[in-house]
Design a protein around this motif. Sequence first.
Motif, PDB file in Angstrom:
ATOM      1  N   UNK A   1      -1.645  14.196  -5.299  1.00 28.18           N
ATOM      2  CA  UNK A   1      -0.689  13.383  -4.555  1.00 28.18           C
ATOM      3  C   UNK A   1       0.318  12.721  -5.494  1.00 28.18           C
ATOM      4  N   UNK A   2      -0.040  12.607  -6.776  1.00 32.82           N
ATOM      5  CA  UNK A   2       0.830  11.954  -7.748  1.00 32.82           C
ATOM      6  C   UNK A   2       1.473  12.937  -8.711  1.00 32.82           C
ATOM      7  N   UNK A   3       0.837  14.063  -8.953  1.00 42.03           N
ATOM      8  CA  UNK A   3       1.376  15.036  -9.904  1.00 42.03           C
ATOM      9  C   UNK A   3       0.827  16.410  -9.564  1.00 42.03           C
TER      10      UNK A   3
ATOM     11  N   UNK B   1       4.301   1.702  -6.250  1.00 44.99           N
ATOM     12  CA  UNK B   1       4.782   1.442  -7.601  1.00 44.99           C
ATOM     13  C   UNK B   1       5.887   2.447  -7.895  1.00 44.99           C
ATOM     14  N   UNK B   2       7.089   1.947  -8.178  1.00 49.55           N
ATOM     15  CA  UNK B   2       8.235   2.832  -8.360  1.00 49.55           C
ATOM     16  C   UNK B   2       8.076   3.663  -9.626  1.00 49.55           C
ATOM     17  N   UNK B   3       8.562   4.906  -9.554  1.00 49.65           N
ATOM     18  CA  UNK B   3       8.601   5.735 -10.749  1.00 49.65           C
ATOM     19  C   UNK B   3       9.686   5.212 -11.683  1.00 49.65           C
TER      20      UNK B   3
ATOM     21  N   UNK C   1       0.834  -1.189   0.000  1.00 46.29           N
ATOM     22  CA  UNK C   1       0.000   0.000   0.000  1.00 46.29           C
ATOM     23  C   UNK C   1       0.876   1.248   0.000  1.00 46.29           C
ATOM     24  N   UNK C   2       0.456   2.204  -0.789  1.00 45.97           N
ATOM     25  CA  UNK C   2       1.131   3.484  -0.887  1.00 45.97           C
ATOM     26  C   UNK C   2       0.205   4.480  -1.547  1.00 45.97           C
ATOM     27  N   UNK C   3       0.764   5.630  -1.926  1.00 44.96           N
ATOM     28  CA  UNK C   3      -0.059   6.666  -2.548  1.00 44.96           C
ATOM     29  C   UNK C   3      -0.738   6.183  -3.819  1.00 44.96           C
TER      30      UNK C   3
END
Length: 668
Positions: free
Chosen positions: A116-118, A194-196, A74-76
């Motif tokens: 939160x993501x962009x 999930x890694x960028x 779990x993450x953003x």
Amino acid sequence: MPLDSSCRHWTLIASAACLLPLLLQLPAQLGGLIGVTAVVVGLLAWRQPLPGWLRLVLTLALVGTVLGVGGFSFGRDTGCALLAAMLAVKPSETAGLRDARSMIGFALFAPFATFLLDQGPLSLLMGLVATVLALTALQTLADLEVGDRLVRTTGRRLLGIGRLLAIGLPLALSVFWLFPRLGTPLWGVPERSLARPGLSDRMTPGEWVDVMTDDTPALRVRFFGPAPDTSQMYWRGPVLWNFDGRSWTQPQWLRGLPPAISEPSPVRWDYELEIEPTDRRQLVALDLPMSAPEDMRLSLDHGLYASKPVSSLTRIRLRSAEPRQYEAKIGRVLRGMALALPDGYNPRTLALARQWRREAGGDDEAIVRRALAWVQRDFAYTLETPLLGRHSVDEFLFDYKAGFCEHFSSAFVVLMRGAGIPARVVTGYTGGYRNSIGNYWLVRRSDAHAWAEVWLPDRGWVRVDPTAAVAPERIYDTLADRAPGGDLLGGGMTSLLNTGDWLRRGWNDLVVGFNASRQAELLRPLGIDRLEGSHLSLLFALTASLALLWMLWLSAQGQREADPVLRAWHVLDRRYRRLGLGREPHETASDWIRRVGLARPDLALALEILSNRFVDWRYADGQTGGRAADADRQRSLTRALRTHRPTSERPRTDPQAATKQRSTGERR
């Protein structure tokens, strides 16, 4: 209350607009799957909700898919993907007015979760459009509830939403620019599961194709003074020492050791890096950084590390210089690490390396030159590479002889180690593109690169780039062939791309990068070097008070009666009130006319005619708001109410003319 078709359509459209910006920030396959599900569910639920068993199946399938893609961590991004999945199936249970309001309220979480993501301008613009559509949908539902949907048009609804935005905008801007900011947030934002895409502390030859075809920005660089030649722009990232026969990794314990001693050359580079979020602690710097900024540190091999993951846009000021000597004396442990090779791998490469060692007679530099000459003569650069087997270096050097930077750097380091020369792999970026509009350098993720460092006596670590040794005529498949937009830079789209990235950099500078230190220097152009906390609080209180006064004034203006006939009737009442004949709250229209007739018989006739027309408009057929009348009657009555102006003088009247006027009014 059940929904009519118009309200259902507005609800679905507003929810789709809220979902779209969030889908664009999710992994492409996952976002596409959720988007297709949302479209299918929306079409099926366009007229009526779906059965309960079908809703349950869709929900479980989407939740399982999201958790599976996120590796059940779990993450953003996992939380945002779950939010998008739930919103995609939400239309399946929307039946009544309460359901529609619940759906729109839930949908409004999606554009806020997007941030939160962009934090880019496109996400903001799409979020604003989605918010306007959601508010318009809520207004449509409110009109349906009060039975006023046919009176208020879409244009009038949008006008009302614009008024709401105008009311709150000044206060929002004053909070953003002037509310005292903390140097660090009170709480942290959860990390991503999930890694960028980007650099990592692991490299497996052949697995960088996705990164090297990603044309998105990795960092922007502004030099204070002259910039180095593009061929010397090596942006140093993770240094990889350990090789298991397949992959190169970075020893974590080296991060805690102080940087090795280096003797910089006289030419120094002073520059500022603007680094896009990576969610990693590893940063890059122009080879070789001389020191680390505050809250950062240099490792033994001069890797630059932040104290926490870089989850937002980061600016740092650095100085770098190419070293004359870099760790001229190497310890036994590090030397052993730089020579270590796994047993049972690449026998042909090791045999060739031992042969070269015997023939070189102890001259390490001769072995390096011989390897580079071999690469230049016989090897080719291409992204079309087959999957290598157990003896990956042997297959690359003796069978395929074609690959890209991962293959060249890995094979070169293994060859050097086999010949007894300490060597390691360095990853990062190379080169850059100069934006002539903003006078800065743009480094994209497609500029990812890997090269080698060999340790030579009296010189220490020396950079060697075997990929650069490939002859130009042997480059068969370039990054420009694959990178999205990469081939446009040489054509007529150059100015457009430069302008677009310059605008994005300006957005980063103005909005995303606005932190506590920038806020303290907000009024520097006005001669105020620094704003202290007390000054910021006072300035914020002043601007917020002005914004609240603006809100009160616009809110008062918003109390204006929407119905033009009723508004004109109230104006007529105020005109009579100036004569002391205004209508009392408890009086009906007939009682008011009777009282006016006793005081001013000359005004009673005209007022009675207008009153009869108004009552007929307002209450005819048992309806309110005049919806039974046509537009011509509305305009005529409004005009008559506005043009009637009672005077304080008592004019002399002709009884026959009064009788004629009364009969004319009755016919109307």
